[in-house]
Design a protein around this motif. Structure first.
Motif, PDB file in Angstrom:
ATOM      1  N   LEU A  93     -19.535  26.611  56.777  1.00 46.99           N
ATOM      2  CA  LEU A  93     -18.120  26.583  57.614  1.00 46.99           C
ATOM      3  C   LEU A  93     -17.450  27.452  56.891  1.00 46.99           C
ATOM      4  O   LEU A  93     -16.840  27.322  55.796  1.00 46.99           O
ATOM      5  N   LEU A  94     -17.162  28.740  57.521  1.00 48.43           N
ATOM      6  CA  LEU A  94     -16.162  29.822  56.893  1.00 48.43           C
ATOM      7  C   LEU A  94     -14.931  29.586  57.535  1.00 48.43           C
ATOM      8  O   LEU A  94     -14.787  29.505  58.802  1.00 48.43           O
ATOM      9  N   THR A  95     -13.785  29.526  56.681  1.00 45.27           N
ATOM     10  CA  THR A  95     -12.304  29.451  57.285  1.00 45.27           C
ATOM     11  C   THR A  95     -11.634  30.645  56.730  1.00 45.27           C
ATOM     12  O   THR A  95     -11.657  31.189  55.587  1.00 45.27           O
ATOM     13  N   ILE A  96     -11.016  31.174  57.873  1.00 41.48           N
ATOM     14  CA  ILE A  96     -10.207  32.462  57.776  1.00 41.48           C
ATOM     15  C   ILE A  96      -9.114  32.138  58.147  1.00 41.48           C
ATOM     16  O   ILE A  96      -8.677  31.262  59.154  1.00 41.48           O
ATOM     17  N   SER A  97      -8.012  32.612  57.695  1.00 38.07           N
ATOM     18  CA  SER A  97      -6.527  32.435  58.035  1.00 38.07           C
ATOM     19  C   SER A  97      -5.614  33.526  57.909  1.00 38.07           C
ATOM     20  O   SER A  97      -5.843  34.668  57.316  1.00 38.07           O
ATOM     21  N   ASP A  98      -4.517  33.277  58.738  1.00 38.25           N
ATOM     22  CA  ASP A  98      -3.369  34.403  58.709  1.00 38.25           C
ATOM     23  C   ASP A  98      -2.279  33.606  58.229  1.00 38.25           C
ATOM     24  O   ASP A  98      -2.479  32.491  58.121  1.00 38.25           O
ATOM     25  N   GLU A  99      -1.120  34.174  58.690  1.00 41.07           N
ATOM     26  CA  GLU A  99       0.119  33.361  58.178  1.00 41.07           C
ATOM     27  C   GLU A  99       0.327  31.945  59.220  1.00 41.07           C
ATOM     28  O   GLU A  99       0.751  31.326  58.420  1.00 41.07           O
ATOM     29  N   ASN A 100      -0.444  32.017  60.343  1.00 37.47           N
ATOM     30  CA  ASN A 100      -0.073  31.022  61.267  1.00 37.47           C
ATOM     31  C   ASN A 100      -1.430  30.222  61.692  1.00 37.47           C
ATOM     32  O   ASN A 100      -1.059  29.215  62.626  1.00 37.47           O
ATOM     33  N   SER A 101      -2.382  30.730  61.369  1.00 34.02           N
ATOM     34  CA  SER A 101      -3.694  30.226  62.091  1.00 34.02           C
ATOM     35  C   SER A 101      -4.937  30.117  61.257  1.00 34.02           C
ATOM     36  O   SER A 101      -4.832  30.477  60.334  1.00 34.02           O
ATOM     37  N   LEU A 102      -5.815  29.202  61.533  1.00 36.45           N
ATOM     38  CA  LEU A 102      -6.833  29.056  60.976  1.00 36.45           C
ATOM     39  C   LEU A 102      -7.939  29.110  61.837  1.00 36.45           C
ATOM     40  O   LEU A 102      -7.879  28.714  63.036  1.00 36.45           O
ATOM     41  N   ILE A 103      -8.973  29.710  61.695  1.00 41.57           N
ATOM     42  CA  ILE A 103     -10.116  29.803  62.351  1.00 41.57           C
ATOM     43  C   ILE A 103     -11.540  29.262  61.494  1.00 41.57           C
ATOM     44  O   ILE A 103     -11.599  29.856  60.329  1.00 41.57           O
ATOM     45  N   HIS A 104     -12.344  28.507  62.195  1.00 42.85           N
ATOM     46  CA  HIS A 104     -13.438  27.998  61.309  1.00 42.85           C
ATOM     47  C   HIS A 104     -14.788  28.635  61.997  1.00 42.85           C
ATOM     48  O   HIS A 104     -14.911  28.466  63.508  1.00 42.85           O
ATOM     49  N   ILE A 105     -15.649  29.263  61.236  1.00 39.40           N
ATOM     50  CA  ILE A 105     -16.680  29.843  61.865  1.00 39.40           C
ATOM     51  C   ILE A 105     -17.987  29.294  61.393  1.00 39.40           C
ATOM     52  O   ILE A 105     -18.402  29.546  60.126  1.00 39.40           O
ATOM     53  N   PRO A 106     -18.792  28.509  61.806  1.00 35.57           N
ATOM     54  CA  PRO A 106     -19.996  27.907  61.653  1.00 35.57           C
ATOM     55  C   PRO A 106     -21.104  28.775  61.860  1.00 35.57           C
ATOM     56  O   PRO A 106     -21.127  29.804  62.665  1.00 35.57           O
ATOM     57  N   PHE A 107     -21.994  28.557  60.567  1.00 34.64           N
ATOM     58  CA  PHE A 107     -23.273  29.587  60.670  1.00 34.64           C
ATOM     59  C   PHE A 107     -24.480  28.552  59.866  1.00 34.64           C
ATOM     60  O   PHE A 107     -24.100  27.845  58.977  1.00 34.64           O
ATOM     61  N   HIS A 108     -25.833  28.884  60.265  1.00 37.85           N
ATOM     62  CA  HIS A 108     -26.769  28.388  59.499  1.00 37.85           C
ATOM     63  C   HIS A 108     -27.585  29.407  58.753  1.00 37.85           C
ATOM     64  O   HIS A 108     -27.779  30.317  59.211  1.00 37.85           O
ATOM     65  N   ILE A 109     -28.062  28.877  57.450  1.00 38.54           N
ATOM     66  CA  ILE A 109     -29.250  29.845  57.180  1.00 38.54           C
ATOM     67  C   ILE A 109     -30.181  28.861  56.421  1.00 38.54           C
ATOM     68  O   ILE A 109     -30.185  27.656  56.197  1.00 38.54           O
ATOM     69  N   GLU A 110     -31.539  29.636  56.151  1.00 41.33           N
ATOM     70  CA  GLU A 110     -32.778  28.974  55.596  1.00 41.33           C
ATOM     71  C   GLU A 110     -32.848  29.552  54.277  1.00 41.33           C
ATOM     72  O   GLU A 110     -32.998  30.631  54.333  1.00 41.33           O
TER      73      GLU A 110
END
Length: 82
Positions: free
Chosen positions: A62-79
């Protein structure tokens, strides 16, 4: 076990803050990796994943990126195969 590096390139005011890793097919505990600024619009994180007894391990990130006002969570899978 080899050290790994995650690198995220973002535009504008966005930057990577954390990467969370958890095992899908085996509980590997909670692993949170913090990013550090690595240059213009690039953030990097050095980390190692726990050793697994399975030949093929599935991970959810779960990658979390942010700016001054927001958070975005980006899920991904690897093997990973050892």
């Amino acid at each position: 076990m080899k050290p790994l590096q995650a690198e995220v390139t973002a535009s504008g005011k966005w930057h990577a803050t954390t990467l969370e890793a958890s095992g899908i097919n085996m509980n590997m505990g909670f692993n949170r990796i913090n990013f550090q600024p690595g240059g213009e619009h690039v953030d990097r994180a050095d980390f190692m994943l726990p050793i697994c007894t399975l030949k093929r391990m599935q991970w959810e990130f779960l990658l979390t990126i942010s700016d001054e006002n927001s958070l975005i969570h980006i899920p991904f899978h690897i093997e990973i195969e050892s």
